[in-house]
Write a protein that holds these residues in place. Structure first.
Motif, short mmCIF file in Angstrom:
data_model
loop_
_atom_site.label_atom_id
_atom_site.label_comp_id
_atom_site.label_asym_id
_atom_site.label_seq_id
_atom_site.Cartn_x
_atom_site.Cartn_y
_atom_site.Cartn_z
N ILE A 553 0.82 -1.21 0.00
CA ILE A 553 0.00 0.00 0.00
C ILE A 553 0.86 1.27 0.00
N GLY A 554 2.02 1.21 0.69
CA GLY A 554 2.92 2.36 0.73
C GLY A 554 3.44 2.72 -0.65
N LYS A 555 3.80 1.70 -1.44
CA LYS A 555 4.30 1.96 -2.79
C LYS A 555 3.20 2.50 -3.70
N ARG A 556 1.98 1.97 -3.49
CA ARG A 556 0.86 2.47 -4.31
C ARG A 556 0.55 3.93 -3.97
N TYR A 557 0.62 4.29 -2.69
CA TYR A 557 0.44 5.70 -2.31
C TYR A 557 1.52 6.56 -2.98
N ALA A 558 2.76 6.08 -2.91
CA ALA A 558 3.89 6.86 -3.47
C ALA A 558 3.72 7.09 -4.96
N ARG A 559 3.26 6.05 -5.68
CA ARG A 559 3.07 6.16 -7.13
C ARG A 559 2.03 7.24 -7.46
N THR A 560 0.94 7.26 -6.68
CA THR A 560 -0.12 8.23 -6.99
C THR A 560 0.22 9.63 -6.49
N ASP A 561 0.99 9.72 -5.38
CA ASP A 561 1.46 11.05 -4.92
C ASP A 561 2.30 11.70 -6.00
N GLU A 562 3.09 10.89 -6.70
CA GLU A 562 3.99 11.39 -7.74
C GLU A 562 3.20 11.88 -8.96
N LEU A 563 1.96 11.44 -9.10
CA LEU A 563 1.09 11.96 -10.17
C LEU A 563 0.25 13.15 -9.69
N GLY A 564 0.35 13.46 -8.39
CA GLY A 564 -0.41 14.60 -7.86
C GLY A 564 -1.85 14.27 -7.55
N VAL A 565 -2.18 12.97 -7.39
CA VAL A 565 -3.57 12.57 -7.10
C VAL A 565 -3.89 12.98 -5.65
N PRO A 566 -4.94 13.81 -5.43
CA PRO A 566 -5.15 14.35 -4.08
C PRO A 566 -5.73 13.36 -3.07
N PHE A 567 -6.49 12.35 -3.54
CA PHE A 567 -7.16 11.44 -2.60
C PHE A 567 -6.97 9.98 -3.00
N ALA A 568 -6.79 9.13 -1.98
CA ALA A 568 -6.65 7.69 -2.21
C ALA A 568 -7.69 6.97 -1.36
N VAL A 569 -8.50 6.14 -2.03
CA VAL A 569 -9.52 5.35 -1.35
C VAL A 569 -8.96 3.93 -1.19
N THR A 570 -8.85 3.47 0.05
CA THR A 570 -8.33 2.12 0.32
C THR A 570 -9.46 1.25 0.86
N VAL A 571 -9.72 0.15 0.17
CA VAL A 571 -10.78 -0.77 0.58
C VAL A 571 -10.19 -1.80 1.55
N ASP A 572 -10.60 -1.66 2.81
CA ASP A 572 -10.10 -2.60 3.82
C ASP A 572 -11.25 -3.32 4.54
N SER A 573 -12.48 -3.10 4.04
CA SER A 573 -13.64 -3.86 4.54
C SER A 573 -14.73 -3.76 3.47
N THR A 574 -15.83 -4.45 3.65
CA THR A 574 -16.90 -4.42 2.63
C THR A 574 -17.94 -3.35 2.92
N SER A 575 -17.90 -2.72 4.10
CA SER A 575 -18.92 -1.72 4.45
C SER A 575 -18.39 -0.29 4.46
N SER A 576 -17.13 -0.11 4.85
CA SER A 576 -16.54 1.23 4.88
C SER A 576 -15.11 1.17 4.38
N VAL A 577 -14.61 2.34 3.98
CA VAL A 577 -13.25 2.43 3.41
C VAL A 577 -12.54 3.62 4.03
N THR A 578 -11.21 3.71 3.81
CA THR A 578 -10.49 4.91 4.25
C THR A 578 -10.24 5.82 3.04
N VAL A 579 -10.29 7.12 3.29
CA VAL A 579 -9.94 8.12 2.28
C VAL A 579 -8.74 8.89 2.81
N ARG A 580 -7.64 8.88 2.08
CA ARG A 580 -6.38 9.52 2.50
C ARG A 580 -6.15 10.79 1.69
#
Length: 621
Positions: A553-580
């Protein structure tokens, strides 16, 4: 830190930015497999998205807000149009050639590079020599071909690649010439700006607008300049995107009904008096700049304020943005006032937007050449008796005296204002001749009393017919985007501190991708949730990237930070997710069915990240 070390740091920073941009395909040299062509670049997927978002915001901020009339004109322009505008005769840069290899260089760039290198790399220069080199840099734009040649020879400047001697400077027209049709008898050019397409359509646009002033026309399109020696990446290229506005206004009333909306804005301004006296740019409220006469009129001031808001909302650092007034030697003879929005980047202060009051020059030039009156009308409720200035040049006498220059002398005489005309009349009556400066000939001529008749006459008028003035904001989109890349770029340590990670802090408004979606681990249920979220993002018009690879997950965050993507949605359950959030790395927990609406709220500017942080529970990774 000395100047040389600062220059090295800037070079290293620039290289890090450019390497990241090219590696992540924001832009790359065109025709790369054939070794490329200087001054031509391709925008890759994220670069196209950033550019598209910048232009969409430009349309919203200017065209929609000001109810402008948008047009789209051809890139290929007949010679007669650019002859009338002055581009065929005067759109030139001074060039020198390597006397052995024939390689071409811009003469002013050679001199500028020489002076800057001396100042940066030779700390032991005498005070006198330092002052001399700084003076050359300050007056570079004012040097004639002869003066530029004398400086190049005097300093012993040679071709940078071979150290061979260079030729004397000579003018080179920057337009790409072409032929319209197969016969070759109809010459044309690739347009060097988009403005002429608007000017030649003035009559139809005025009618479309209900024969009312003021109104503005806008155009976004490609422009072409055959740069002698393109350099500095996206800052000096041979094909580029311009976004231009031509705001037509009564020359006797340049007030603006919405000026009060920007009057209190305060930002860095660099009036010509401050430049000449060696002072630096200072913060001035735009309302004060107009009331004190620093800026010529309210309409010009209004657009300067709107340009400031546009650039800062894009993400340009307000402390590295200034508005510099043109010096007297930079101004066209017809211009009432001109300001450049300059953005500081690793190359120095770069002109990215020009905001000029061009008076009535363009419409008059096309009226004279085409024979079609490009004028506006103001109808009077009652007829008015007015005293009118009548200037009648004696074309035959002027033709005998000035031969090929007759037309320019006639135009200059007809363009005299009342004060200048009456002073000439008085001189002609007392002395029989008068000295008269013709800007287009760049010399003073002698006008005899037989060459022109100047008088005043009382006439009744039912309407006033006049040529509108033009306020022109002109945006170099590629330059703005490059400066935005530099202003948005920074590095930060990875979680374990063993490497530096690249980040672009683009505002959500112009970020190439608004969010990424990825399952925390490879799991069919999580992947299904990720795909459902992706569908809801598509339905709400949010651009996203889905990543179901098994990378950490750290590498995936780094890849998208380098593209300037402001938000990352991580699916860690079937009912709720985290938004970074990219820059703070803070995370909130959101129900799956709310993700799209939360992302849309923040990317559309309806809510801030602080708002949603307060509304939703935070999550610690």
């Amino acid at each position: 830190m000395d100047a040389a070390q600062e220059a090295r740091n800037m070079e290293a920073f620039r290289q890090a930015v450019v390497n990241t941009l090219e590696r992540r395909l924001f832009y790359i040299p065109s025709f790369k497999i054939y070794r490329g062509v200087a001054g031509l670049y391709d925008y890759g997927p994220p670069g196209c998205a950033v550019k598209s978002n910048v232009l969409a915001f430009w349309r919203q901020h200017f065209v929609l807000e000001e109810n402008m009339l948008e047009v789209d004109c051809p890139c290929v322009t007949p010679e007669v149009v650019l002859k009338a505008s002055g581009h065929v005769d005067k759109f030139t840069d001074l060039m020198v050639k390597d006397e052995k290899t024939g390689t071409c260089y811009r003469a002013d760039h050679l001199l500028k590079d020489y002076c800057k290198e001396k100042l940066e790399k030779e700390p032991n220069l005498s005070a006198e020599k330092t002052e001399e080199l700084r003076h050359v840099l300050a007056t570079l734009d004012d040097l004639s071909a002869l003066e530029l040649g004398a400086k190049i020879k005097g300093y012993g400047i040679t071709a940078p690649d071979t150290k061979n001697a260079v030729s004397d400077p000579y003018p080179f027209n920057l337009m790409f010439q072409t032929s319209i049709g197969p016969s070759g008898v109809s010459p044309g050019y690739m347009r060097p700006e988009t403005a002429q397409g608007i000017f030649v359509n003035f009559k139809d646009l005025y009618y479309y607008n209900g024969n009312k002033l003021p109104f503005a026309a806008a155009q976004i399109g490609q422009a072409f300049r055959n740069e002698i020696s393109p350099r500095q990446g996206l800052l000096r290229v041979r094909e580029f995107t311009l976004a231009e506005i031509e705001h037509f206004v009564d020359p006797e009333d340049k007030s603006h009904p919405k000026f009060s909306e920007v009057a209190k804005l305060e930002f860095l301004m660099f009036p010509r008096e401050d430049q000449v006296s060696g002072r630096t740019a200072r913060r001035i409220p735009i309302g004060e700049a107009v009331s004190q006469g620093i800026v010529n009129n309210q309409t010009l001031g209004y657009f300067i304020g709107r340009v400031y808001l546009f650039l800062t909302q894009l993400g340009i650092d307000k402390d590295r943005l200034r508005f510099r007034q043109h010096l007297a030697n930079e101004m066209a003879h017809y211009a009432a006032d001109c300001w450049d929005a300059e953005i500081e980047c690793s190359y120095g202060w770069i002109e990215c937007v020009g905001i000029a009051d061009r008076s009535a020059y363009d419409l008059r030039a096309h009226t004279d050449k085409s024979g079609v009156d490009l004028v506006a009308h103001e109808k009077f409720p009652e007829p008015r008796e007015v005293e009118k200035l009548i200037i009648v040049p004696a074309k035959k006498e002027l033709g005998l005296a000035f031969k090929g220059g007759q037309k320019m002398v006639v135009e200059a005489l007809e363009a005299m204002d009342e004060k200048e005309a009456m002073e000439m009349k008085q001189t002609l009556e007392s002395k029989g001749e008068a000295e008269f400066r013709v800007c287009t000939l760049d010399k003073v001529v002698t006008i005899k009393s037989t060459m022109v008749s100047i008088s005043k006459k009382n006439i009744k008028e039912h309407q006033r017919v006049f040529t509108p003035s033009v306020i022109e904001p002109s945006f170099g989109i590629g330059r703005i985007i490059y400066c935005l890349y530099e202003h948005s770029f920074y590095t930060r340590s990875s979680r374990d501190g063993d490497e530096q990670m690249n980040v672009f802090r683009f505002p959500p408004l112009i970020a190439p991708i608004k969010c990424t979606v990825f399952p925390l681990v490879q799991n069919q249920q999580y992947e299904d949730v990720a795909k459902d979220i992706a569908k809801s993002l598509t339905a709400t018009g949010i651009s996203y990237k889905i990543d179901i690879t098994g990378t950490s997950i750290g590498k995936r965050y780094a890849r998208t930070d380098e593209l300037g993507v402001p938000f990352a949605v991580t699916v860690d359950s079937t009912s709720s997710v985290t938004v970074r959030e990219r820059d703070s790395k803070q995370q909130i927990r959101v129900n799956v069915d709310e993700v799209a609406s939360v992302i849309k709220e923040v990317t559309d500017g309806v809510s801030t990240w602080a708002d949603v942080l307060w509304k939703y529970p935070t999550h610690s990774s």
